[in-house]
Design a protein around this motif. Structure first.
Motif, PDB file in Angstrom:
ATOM      1  N   UNK A  26      -8.029 -13.635   2.079  1.00  0.00           N
ATOM      2  CA  UNK A  26      -7.163 -12.909   1.150  1.00  0.00           C
ATOM      3  C   UNK A  26      -5.788 -12.770   1.776  1.00  0.00           C
ATOM      4  N   UNK A  27      -4.749 -13.212   1.091  1.00  0.00           N
ATOM      5  CA  UNK A  27      -3.389 -13.076   1.648  1.00  0.00           C
ATOM      6  C   UNK A  27      -3.080 -11.626   2.002  1.00  0.00           C
ATOM      7  N   UNK A  28      -2.334 -11.457   3.076  1.00  0.00           N
ATOM      8  CA  UNK A  28      -1.988 -10.116   3.548  1.00  0.00           C
ATOM      9  C   UNK A  28      -1.403  -9.260   2.433  1.00  0.00           C
ATOM     10  N   UNK A  29      -0.520  -9.848   1.619  1.00  0.00           N
ATOM     11  CA  UNK A  29       0.159  -9.076   0.576  1.00  0.00           C
ATOM     12  C   UNK A  29      -0.765  -8.658  -0.558  1.00  0.00           C
ATOM     13  N   UNK A  30      -1.960  -9.255  -0.639  1.00  0.00           N
ATOM     14  CA  UNK A  30      -2.907  -8.909  -1.692  1.00  0.00           C
ATOM     15  C   UNK A  30      -3.977  -7.932  -1.229  1.00  0.00           C
ATOM     16  N   UNK A  31      -3.967  -7.560   0.026  1.00  0.00           N
ATOM     17  CA  UNK A  31      -4.938  -6.607   0.530  1.00  0.00           C
ATOM     18  C   UNK A  31      -4.500  -5.179   0.165  1.00  0.00           C
ATOM     19  N   UNK A  32      -5.465  -4.255  -0.013  1.00  0.00           N
ATOM     20  CA  UNK A  32      -5.113  -2.872  -0.376  1.00  0.00           C
ATOM     21  C   UNK A  32      -4.168  -2.243   0.637  1.00  0.00           C
ATOM     22  N   UNK A  33      -3.186  -1.525   0.132  1.00  0.00           N
ATOM     23  CA  UNK A  33      -2.180  -0.925   1.013  1.00  0.00           C
ATOM     24  C   UNK A  33      -2.828  -0.021   2.057  1.00  0.00           C
ATOM     25  N   UNK A  34      -3.859   0.714   1.679  1.00  0.00           N
ATOM     26  CA  UNK A  34      -4.485   1.640   2.616  1.00  0.00           C
ATOM     27  C   UNK A  34      -5.151   0.893   3.766  1.00  0.00           C
ATOM     28  N   UNK A  35      -5.640  -0.321   3.511  1.00  0.00           N
ATOM     29  CA  UNK A  35      -6.260  -1.115   4.568  1.00  0.00           C
ATOM     30  C   UNK A  35      -5.200  -1.708   5.484  1.00  0.00           C
ATOM     31  N   UNK A  36      -4.101  -2.158   4.900  1.00  0.00           N
ATOM     32  CA  UNK A  36      -3.001  -2.710   5.693  1.00  0.00           C
ATOM     33  C   UNK A  36      -2.347  -1.623   6.535  1.00  0.00           C
ATOM     34  N   UNK A  37      -2.207  -0.442   5.954  1.00  0.00           N
ATOM     35  CA  UNK A  37      -1.573   0.685   6.634  1.00  0.00           C
ATOM     36  C   UNK A  37      -0.423   1.240   5.831  1.00  0.00           C
ATOM     37  N   UNK A  38      -0.363   2.569   5.711  1.00  0.00           N
ATOM     38  CA  UNK A  38       0.679   3.219   4.925  1.00  0.00           C
ATOM     39  C   UNK A  38       1.182   4.463   5.654  1.00  0.00           C
ATOM     40  N   UNK A  39       2.426   4.868   5.400  1.00  0.00           N
ATOM     41  CA  UNK A  39       2.891   6.163   5.896  1.00  0.00           C
ATOM     42  C   UNK A  39       2.276   7.276   5.052  1.00  0.00           C
ATOM     43  N   UNK A  40       2.494   8.498   5.449  1.00  0.00           N
ATOM     44  CA  UNK A  40       1.920   9.626   4.719  1.00  0.00           C
ATOM     45  C   UNK A  40       2.319   9.604   3.250  1.00  0.00           C
ATOM     46  N   UNK A  41       3.552   9.231   2.995  1.00  0.00           N
ATOM     47  CA  UNK A  41       4.041   9.215   1.611  1.00  0.00           C
ATOM     48  C   UNK A  41       3.376   8.140   0.765  1.00  0.00           C
ATOM     49  N   UNK A  42       2.731   7.165   1.380  1.00  0.00           N
ATOM     50  CA  UNK A  42       2.095   6.082   0.659  1.00  0.00           C
ATOM     51  C   UNK A  42       0.607   6.241   0.466  1.00  0.00           C
ATOM     52  N   UNK A  43       0.034   7.368   0.899  1.00  0.00           N
ATOM     53  CA  UNK A  43      -1.394   7.585   0.731  1.00  0.00           C
ATOM     54  C   UNK A  43      -1.757   7.690  -0.750  1.00  0.00           C
ATOM     55  N   UNK A  44      -2.897   7.137  -1.168  1.00  0.00           N
ATOM     56  CA  UNK A  44      -3.304   7.233  -2.576  1.00  0.00           C
ATOM     57  C   UNK A  44      -3.495   8.677  -3.005  1.00  0.00           C
TER      58      UNK A  44
END
Length: 210
Positions: free
Chosen positions: A72-90
């Motif tokens: 799976x291309x990196x850009x298509x993986x879930x943001x939470x798995x790739x890593x997010x800042x606090x503001x990007x948490x679901x």
């Protein structure tokens, strides 16, 4: 794998006493280039939310299976798995299904910038503070030259191992030295004892591989 080993030199159920003790040891080797990093494993959505509020500068990454995103291309993986800042948490709790524990970490910050806040925020979670780029001094009476590449101090929260795989009800301070293993014997262990003694501490157990 790094070429250093870490020895436990202090253990206490009081996180702030553990922090105070770790700082004493760290200050013995602190230099102008010293840095601090921190890491935690958050076992529930509530703990993720609490950490995001207490430590918003951190980076959050959800758990995933090794083969889950192969191909799976990196850009298509879930943001939470790739890593997010606090503001990007679901916002939805359902987004965390299958993603616990969530890892939180910060890297290479100035010494003194996050240690108190993190020690207050860690709560029941397993985690660590690591001070690196220290400079251990010469110990001519013990026959050792100083070192910097493998000079670190780690404070473990709610565990006693660097792998964070043994939950505990207390917190452990580790001193790191270069590994010189000859016939199963760590030749640098006396240096770890010497370093601990300089701040009134004692090596409490065997080396942990780092």
């Amino acid at each position: 794998m790094s070429n250093d080993v870490a020895y436990p030199v202090f253990c206490t159920p009081d996180p702030f006493l553990a922090l105070h003790t770790a700082r004493r040891l760290m200050e013995f080797g602190r230099c102008e280039h010293s840095e601090v990093s921190a890491y935690a494993e958050l076992s529930s959505v509530a703990e993720v939310r609490r950490m995001a509020k207490a430590m918003p500068e951190g980076w959050f990454r959800g758990a995933s299976e090794l083969e889950e995103f192969q191909g799976v291309p990196f850009e298509d993986q879930p943001a939470l798995v790739v890593g997010v800042p606090a503001s990007g948490l679901p916002a939805e709790a359902a987004a965390f299904e299958g993603r616990l524990p969530v890892e939180w970490e910060v890297w290479h910050l100035p010494v003194g910038s996050i240690e108190d806040a993190f020690s207050s925020a860690i709560g029941p979670n397993v985690g660590l503070i690591n001070w690196e780029s220290l400079q251990w001094p010469d110990a001519p009476e013990a026959g050792f030259h100083g070192e910097s590449k493998h000079a670190e101090v780690t404070l473990l929260f709610n565990t006693r191992t660097r792998e964070l795989d043994e939950p505990a009800d207390d917190h452990t301070v580790l001193v790191h030295v270069r590994s010189v293993n000859i016939d199963g014997h760590q030749r640098r262990e006396p240096y770890a004892h010497w370093l601990a003694a300089q701040v009134g501490l004692t090596v409490l157990g065997p080396a942990q591989r780092c």
